[in-house]
Write an enzyme that holds these catalytic residues in place. Structure first.
Site, PDB file in Angstrom:
ATOM      1  N   ARG A  89       0.781  -1.739  -0.132  1.00  0.00           N
ATOM      2  CA  ARG A  89      -0.585  -0.019   0.568  1.00  0.00           C
ATOM      3  C   ARG A  89       0.446   1.183  -0.229  1.00  0.00           C
ATOM      4  O   ARG A  89       2.396   1.102   0.473  1.00  0.00           O
ATOM      5  CB  ARG A  89      -1.216   0.033   1.444  1.00  0.00           C
ATOM      6  CG  ARG A  89       0.260  -0.154   2.773  1.00  0.00           C
ATOM      7  CD  ARG A  89      -1.089   0.184   3.540  1.00  0.00           C
ATOM      8  NE  ARG A  89       0.120   0.157   4.816  1.00  0.00           N
ATOM      9  CZ  ARG A  89       0.941   0.968   4.994  1.00  0.00           C
ATOM     10  NH1 ARG A  89       1.768   2.208   4.805  1.00  0.00           N
ATOM     11  NH2 ARG A  89       1.326   0.976   7.047  1.00  0.00           N
ATOM     12  N   GLY A  91       2.131   4.674   1.755  1.00  0.00           N
ATOM     13  CA  GLY A  91       1.765   5.578   2.960  1.00  0.00           C
ATOM     14  C   GLY A  91       3.677   4.416   4.209  1.00  0.00           C
ATOM     15  O   GLY A  91       3.959   3.875   2.827  1.00  0.00           O
ATOM     16  N   ASP A  92       3.582   5.243   5.081  1.00  0.00           N
ATOM     17  CA  ASP A  92       4.561   4.417   6.286  1.00  0.00           C
ATOM     18  C   ASP A  92       3.800   4.090   6.909  1.00  0.00           C
ATOM     19  O   ASP A  92       3.147   2.878   6.905  1.00  0.00           O
ATOM     20  CB  ASP A  92       5.267   6.072   6.908  1.00  0.00           C
ATOM     21  CG  ASP A  92       6.994   5.584   6.749  1.00  0.00           C
ATOM     22  OD1 ASP A  92       7.236   4.726   7.237  1.00  0.00           O
ATOM     23  OD2 ASP A  92       7.235   6.453   5.535  1.00  0.00           O
ATOM     24  N   THR A  94       2.717   2.000  10.425  1.00  0.00           N
ATOM     25  CA  THR A  94       1.517   1.684  10.604  1.00  0.00           C
ATOM     26  C   THR A  94       0.997   0.860  11.849  1.00  0.00           C
ATOM     27  O   THR A  94       1.447  -0.154  11.865  1.00  0.00           O
ATOM     28  CB  THR A  94       0.059   1.994  10.470  1.00  0.00           C
ATOM     29  OG1 THR A  94      -1.032   3.397  11.758  1.00  0.00           O
ATOM     30  CG2 THR A  94      -0.501   1.490   9.618  1.00  0.00           C
ATOM     31  N   HIS A  96      -1.437  -1.715  13.432  1.00  0.00           N
ATOM     32  CA  HIS A  96      -3.337  -1.607  14.040  1.00  0.00           C
ATOM     33  C   HIS A  96      -3.175  -3.259  14.904  1.00  0.00           C
ATOM     34  O   HIS A  96      -2.244  -4.133  15.222  1.00  0.00           O
ATOM     35  CB  HIS A  96      -3.707  -3.023  13.149  1.00  0.00           C
ATOM     36  CG  HIS A  96      -3.503  -2.657  11.049  1.00  0.00           C
ATOM     37  ND1 HIS A  96      -3.771  -1.264  11.477  1.00  0.00           N
ATOM     38  CD2 HIS A  96      -2.699  -2.667  10.366  1.00  0.00           C
ATOM     39  CE1 HIS A  96      -4.218  -0.966   9.980  1.00  0.00           C
ATOM     40  NE2 HIS A  96      -2.925  -1.604   9.034  1.00  0.00           N
ATOM     41  N   ALA A 176      -7.106   3.091   8.913  1.00  0.00           N
ATOM     42  CA  ALA A 176      -7.297   1.830  10.988  1.00  0.00           C
ATOM     43  C   ALA A 176      -7.889   3.294  11.564  1.00  0.00           C
ATOM     44  O   ALA A 176      -6.812   4.285  12.353  1.00  0.00           O
ATOM     45  CB  ALA A 176      -6.028   1.831  10.923  1.00  0.00           C
ATOM     46  N   CYS A 192       3.210   6.576  10.656  1.00  0.00           N
ATOM     47  CA  CYS A 192       3.293   6.918   9.035  1.00  0.00           C
ATOM     48  C   CYS A 192       4.175   9.133   9.007  1.00  0.00           C
ATOM     49  O   CYS A 192       4.181   9.361   8.114  1.00  0.00           O
ATOM     50  CB  CYS A 192       1.877   8.231   9.075  1.00  0.00           C
ATOM     51  SG  CYS A 192       0.191   7.429   9.160  1.00  0.00           S
TER      52      CYS A 192
END
Length: 238
Positions: A89, A91-92, A94, A96, A176, A192
């Site tokens: 994906r 983005g940096d 993250t 969950h 998220a 991020c």
């Protein structure tokens, strides 16, 4: 012909790798339909899915992300009972985990609108409206994706992260949204790539735990309304 029907399903608490594999299978299937339509000049309708899930503790790194933003080594990950994945994906890095609504829309934007920026802004708006349902004023932080609280001052804190992938207007990955999330896990990354802003949750902002099923229902309905989706209950066995 645009197909506005969207199959909604909640996968519950699901291992990240298993969820990723299921996403990839659905994504590939939809792309195959579009390829067949183009090559054979057919007009088979493409399906759309909106998937909610929660994951056991896991850190994910986008394709252009920085591995050094993960502040744990393998031993540290094991101690925190967390896993780590490099994924495809945007983005940096993250986090969950339980108590967080992870949303995976796998939709053909040809059925709605072909604009990735509008797609992201629409998902953000759904989260913003859900926060408003609980009396929380949320918004956007100029230059960044996601949803923020107090984005216009030094107390800015992020409540929802986003990172998507799209090919031929078919989307996967998603967002998220921190509801009852254990925020201490964000202390082991530079979320991020932003090291001077805080992360928050509905629980932290309101000072109480939320009924996550209630939050899911509100969020689901806002997404459907903003996209003009006709939600139907989908099969769990994709």
């Amino acid at each position: 012909m645009q197909n506005k029907e969207v199959q909604f399903m909640d996968w519950g608490l699901l291992d990240y790798q298993e969820a990723w594999d299921k996403q990839e299978a659905v994504f590939a299937s939809t792309l195959a339909i579009k390829h067949d339509n183009r090559v054979n000049d057919t007009n088979t309708i493409t399906p759309n899915y909106l998937i909610f899930t929660e994951h056991p503790h896991v850190y994910t790194l986008g394709k252009s992300g920085h591995p050094e933003y993960l502040l744990l080594d393998d031993e540290g990950l094991q101690a925190k009972q967390a896993t780590f994945y490099k994924i495809n994906r945007g983005g940096d890095i993250t986090y969950h985990g339980p108590g967080q609504i992870v949303g995976y829309p796998i939709i053909d934007l040809d059925n709605f609108f072909t604009d990735i920026h509008l797609y992201l802004r629409t998902l953000e708006e759904a989260v913003i409206r859900t926060c408003a349902d609980y009396g929380i004023s949320a918004g956007r932080y100029d230059g960044f994706t996601g949803v923020w609280i107090d984005a216009d001052n030094e107390k800015a804190r992020k409540i929802c992260a986003m990172g998507v992938r799209a090919s031929r207007w078919v989307t996967m990955h998603g967002f998220a949204f921190n509801v009852n999330t254990d925020l201490s896990y964000f202390g082991h990354i530079i979320p991020c790539g932003i090291d001077d802003k805080d992360v928050t949750s509905l629980e932290r902002e309101l000072g109480r735990k939320l009924d996550i099923e209630e939050v899911k229902e509100k969020l689901k309905q806002h997404i459907a309304a903003l996209f003009g989706m006709l939600l139907i209950n989908g099969t769990q066995n994709l």
